[in-house]
Design an enzyme around this catalytic site. Structure first.
Site, mmCIF file in Angstrom:
data_model
loop_
_atom_site.group_PDB
_atom_site.id
_atom_site.type_symbol
_atom_site.label_atom_id
_atom_site.label_comp_id
_atom_site.label_asym_id
_atom_site.label_seq_id
_atom_site.Cartn_x
_atom_site.Cartn_y
_atom_site.Cartn_z
ATOM 1 N N ASN A 39 -10.099 -0.798 -0.168
ATOM 2 C CA ASN A 39 -8.636 -0.700 -0.118
ATOM 3 C C ASN A 39 -8.057 -1.217 -1.440
ATOM 4 O O ASN A 39 -8.157 -2.398 -1.741
ATOM 5 C CB ASN A 39 -8.154 -1.548 1.075
ATOM 6 C CG ASN A 39 -6.655 -1.530 1.251
ATOM 7 O OD1 ASN A 39 -5.907 -1.073 0.391
ATOM 8 N ND2 ASN A 39 -6.203 -2.043 2.393
ATOM 9 N N CYS B 182 0.817 -1.222 0.000
ATOM 10 C CA CYS B 182 0.000 0.000 0.000
ATOM 11 C C CYS B 182 0.849 1.270 0.000
ATOM 12 O O CYS B 182 0.338 2.365 -0.227
ATOM 13 C CB CYS B 182 -0.928 0.004 1.203
ATOM 14 S SG CYS B 182 -1.848 -1.521 1.350
ATOM 15 N N HIS C 236 -3.438 6.622 2.687
ATOM 16 C CA HIS C 236 -3.865 5.311 2.195
ATOM 17 C C HIS C 236 -5.227 4.994 2.814
ATOM 18 O O HIS C 236 -5.474 5.286 3.978
ATOM 19 C CB HIS C 236 -2.846 4.242 2.584
ATOM 20 C CG HIS C 236 -3.330 2.860 2.298
ATOM 21 N ND1 HIS C 236 -3.784 2.501 1.047
ATOM 22 C CD2 HIS C 236 -3.476 1.764 3.093
ATOM 23 C CE1 HIS C 236 -4.181 1.240 1.086
ATOM 24 N NE2 HIS C 236 -4.001 0.766 2.314
HETATM 25 O O1 UT7 Z 1 -3.880 -2.006 3.724
HETATM 26 C C1 UT7 Z 1 -3.262 -1.953 4.978
HETATM 27 C C2 UT7 Z 1 -3.395 -3.172 5.775
HETATM 28 N N1 UT7 Z 1 -4.702 -3.465 6.313
HETATM 29 C C3 UT7 Z 1 -5.194 -2.824 7.376
HETATM 30 O O2 UT7 Z 1 -4.654 -1.861 7.836
HETATM 31 C C4 UT7 Z 1 -6.437 -3.397 8.003
HETATM 32 C C5 UT7 Z 1 -6.487 -3.036 9.470
HETATM 33 N N2 UT7 Z 1 -7.580 -3.707 10.205
HETATM 34 C C6 UT7 Z 1 -8.870 -3.389 10.051
HETATM 35 O O3 UT7 Z 1 -9.229 -2.532 9.270
HETATM 36 C C7 UT7 Z 1 -9.898 -4.079 10.949
HETATM 37 O O4 UT7 Z 1 -9.219 -4.813 11.946
HETATM 38 C C8 UT7 Z 1 -10.858 -5.025 10.170
HETATM 39 C C9 UT7 Z 1 -11.837 -4.191 9.346
HETATM 40 C C10 UT7 Z 1 -10.082 -5.958 9.286
HETATM 41 C C11 UT7 Z 1 -11.700 -5.851 11.158
HETATM 42 O O5 UT7 Z 1 -12.403 -5.001 12.066
HETATM 43 P P1 UT7 Z 1 -12.388 -5.312 13.621
HETATM 44 O O6 UT7 Z 1 -13.240 -4.295 14.279
HETATM 45 O O7 UT7 Z 1 -10.958 -5.409 14.068
HETATM 46 O O8 UT7 Z 1 -13.145 -6.714 13.699
HETATM 47 P P2 UT7 Z 1 -12.613 -8.116 14.236
HETATM 48 O O9 UT7 Z 1 -11.631 -8.705 13.290
HETATM 49 O O10 UT7 Z 1 -12.215 -8.009 15.659
HETATM 50 O O11 UT7 Z 1 -13.943 -8.947 14.186
HETATM 51 C C12 UT7 Z 1 -15.052 -8.633 15.045
HETATM 52 C C13 UT7 Z 1 -16.146 -9.639 14.766
HETATM 53 C C14 UT7 Z 1 -15.657 -11.092 14.798
HETATM 54 O O12 UT7 Z 1 -16.700 -11.866 15.352
HETATM 55 P P3 UT7 Z 1 -16.678 -12.319 16.903
HETATM 56 O O13 UT7 Z 1 -15.408 -13.111 17.085
HETATM 57 O O14 UT7 Z 1 -16.664 -11.037 17.689
HETATM 58 O O15 UT7 Z 1 -17.929 -13.117 17.065
HETATM 59 C C15 UT7 Z 1 -15.491 -11.457 13.361
HETATM 60 O O16 UT7 Z 1 -15.636 -12.838 13.118
HETATM 61 O O17 UT7 Z 1 -16.660 -9.440 13.460
HETATM 62 C C16 UT7 Z 1 -16.615 -10.674 12.727
HETATM 63 N N3 UT7 Z 1 -16.404 -10.349 11.323
HETATM 64 C C17 UT7 Z 1 -17.409 -10.066 10.493
HETATM 65 N N4 UT7 Z 1 -18.735 -10.010 10.673
HETATM 66 C C18 UT7 Z 1 -19.493 -9.656 9.616
HETATM 67 C C19 UT7 Z 1 -15.234 -10.274 10.650
HETATM 68 N N5 UT7 Z 1 -15.462 -9.924 9.359
HETATM 69 C C20 UT7 Z 1 -16.815 -9.814 9.249
HETATM 70 C C21 UT7 Z 1 -17.651 -9.453 8.171
HETATM 71 N N6 UT7 Z 1 -18.987 -9.407 8.412
HETATM 72 N N7 UT7 Z 1 -17.194 -9.166 6.948
#
Ligand code: UT7
Length: 325
Positions: free
Chosen positions: A282, A113, A252
């Site tokens: 992204n 990125c 980004h």
């Molecule tokens: O390009 C540069 C590199 N990338 C980044 O910088 C990405 C950085 N990270 C992020 O943007 C965020 O961490 C994400 C958007 C990837 C995830 O958001 P989060 O608030 O950290 O969610 P999480 O991974 O902690 O997941 C929370 C919950 C989980 O369920 P439980 O365990 O709480 O029951 C996941 O399984 O949300 C669930 N989940 C989803 N639910 C619905 C994960 N993806 C989805 C989804 N739809 N697409």
């Protein structure tokens, strides 16, 4: 001595729009979850017949047209990409061929990125030291190739697209004032392309899954906020400026919540941070390139404005530039 500056911008976005509602039909997710957690509403996906170079060539053509530069006068082509058509020829060579830019040196760089800013800073050195006069920097990604469309934790985040700029010497005090490039390879496992080996039922034949993105979202989130805030402050200091001198931050676009957290950490009004993640998700290296294009096209960035370009991505790599527009 004149600075090196941006004299033309281009972009290209595939026509096909994949909305959050489309994704609801593919994986266990909701429009509400995606918007609240990321700010993304839709993204563009290149079709099967469009390779990365197709996007890159279109963005490059527009940048040259806007720069009013003949392809014959391009000395250097750098394409930033992590999703090239193949390992070789490079996307940069494919762009060179399509444009008939026969005099140009051409190569790709891989900085995820942060690739657009790695490319801009690299090209700037060649112009500054007098080796070349005009450089074309393209950031192009067909990242959809590396998406596991069954994995809801990643497939909702990414999109395809390309952006480009032409660099040359510019008059007055305009141009790229300061640069910052940084890498932290020891955190590389936080975001990788993986392909797992699987054994057949009788344990003899080994097959490989298709390569796909794997990431540790929460850890990356924290690293992104800290790295982008640090990169922005460092480059502003290098430019001999203060945060209050900055008119626009073009970051980004990985997650709108990351951008809010960076603005908060810097004590910068969020209104100064350009956001278009809602439309494209992204697009890795292409995100900053398309964001800069749109901020200029929409008349937000005006001549004389001080802008900070700032990025973070897999590697881990971060980068920033201060540009007087
Ligand atoms: O390009 C540069 C590199 N990338 C980044 O910088 C990405 C950085 N990270 C992020 O943007 C965020 O961490 C994400 C958007 C990837 C995830 O958001 P989060 O608030 O950290 O969610 P999480 O991974 O902690 O997941 C929370 C919950 C989980 O369920 P439980 O365990 O709480 O029951 C996941 O399984 O949300 C669930 N989940 C989803 N639910 C619905 C994960 N993806 C989805 C989804 N739809 N697409």
């Amino acid at each position: 001595m004149n600075n090196v500056g941006i004299i033309g911008l281009g972009h290209y976005l595939p026509e096909h729009i994949l909305t959050n509602f489309d994704l609801e039909k593919m994986v266990d997710t909701t429009d509400e979850w995606i918007i609240t957690r990321t700010g993304i509403r839709e993204r563009r996906i290149a079709d099967q017949s469009q390779r990365n170079s197709h996007l890159a060539i279109n963005a490059a053509r527009e940048a040259l047209k806007n720069a009013k530069l003949d392809p014959h006068d391009v000395d250097l082509i750098i394409v930033a990409t992590i999703s090239p058509d193949t390992s070789f020829p490079s996307v940069a060579c494919l762009v060179q061929k399509a444009l008939h830019a026969r005099r140009a040196t051409a190569f790709d760089i891989s900085a995820a990125c942060s690739g657009y800013l790695y490319g801009i800073t690299t090209a700037k050195q060649f112009i500054q030291n007098g080796l070349y006069k005009n450089a074309l920097v393209v950031a192009s990604e067909k990242i959809s190739t590396y998406i596991d469309w069954n994995d809801r934790s990643t497939c909702v985040l990414f999109g395809d697209g390309a952006g480009a700029c032409v660099l040359s010497k510019v008059p007055g005090d305009r141009g790229i004032i300061a640069d910052y490039l940084h890498a932290e390879g020891h955190f590389g496992e936080l975001m990788e392309i993986i392909s797992k080996e699987r054994k057949s039922c009788d344990q003899t034949v080994k097959t490989m899954d298709l390569p796909r993105i794997s990431m540790q979202g929460k850890e990356l989130f924290k690293a992104a906020v800290n790295s982008m805030a640090h990169a922005a402050l460092t480059v502003i200091k290098k430019a001999g400026m203060k945060l209050s001198d900055i008119d626009w931050v073009i970051p980004h676009q990985a997650n709108d919540r990351i951008l809010s957290a960076v603005a908060k950490k810097l004590d910068l009004p969020k209104e100064k941070v350009f956001v278009n993640i809602d439309k494209y998700g992204n697009m890795s290296s292409a995100s900053t390139a398309v964001a800069l294009y749109e901020a200029v096209e929409q008349g937000k960035i005006k001549r004389g404005d001080n802008i900070v370009l700032v990025t973070f991505g897999a590697g881990l790599v971060s980068a920033a530039n201060v540009v007087k527009w």
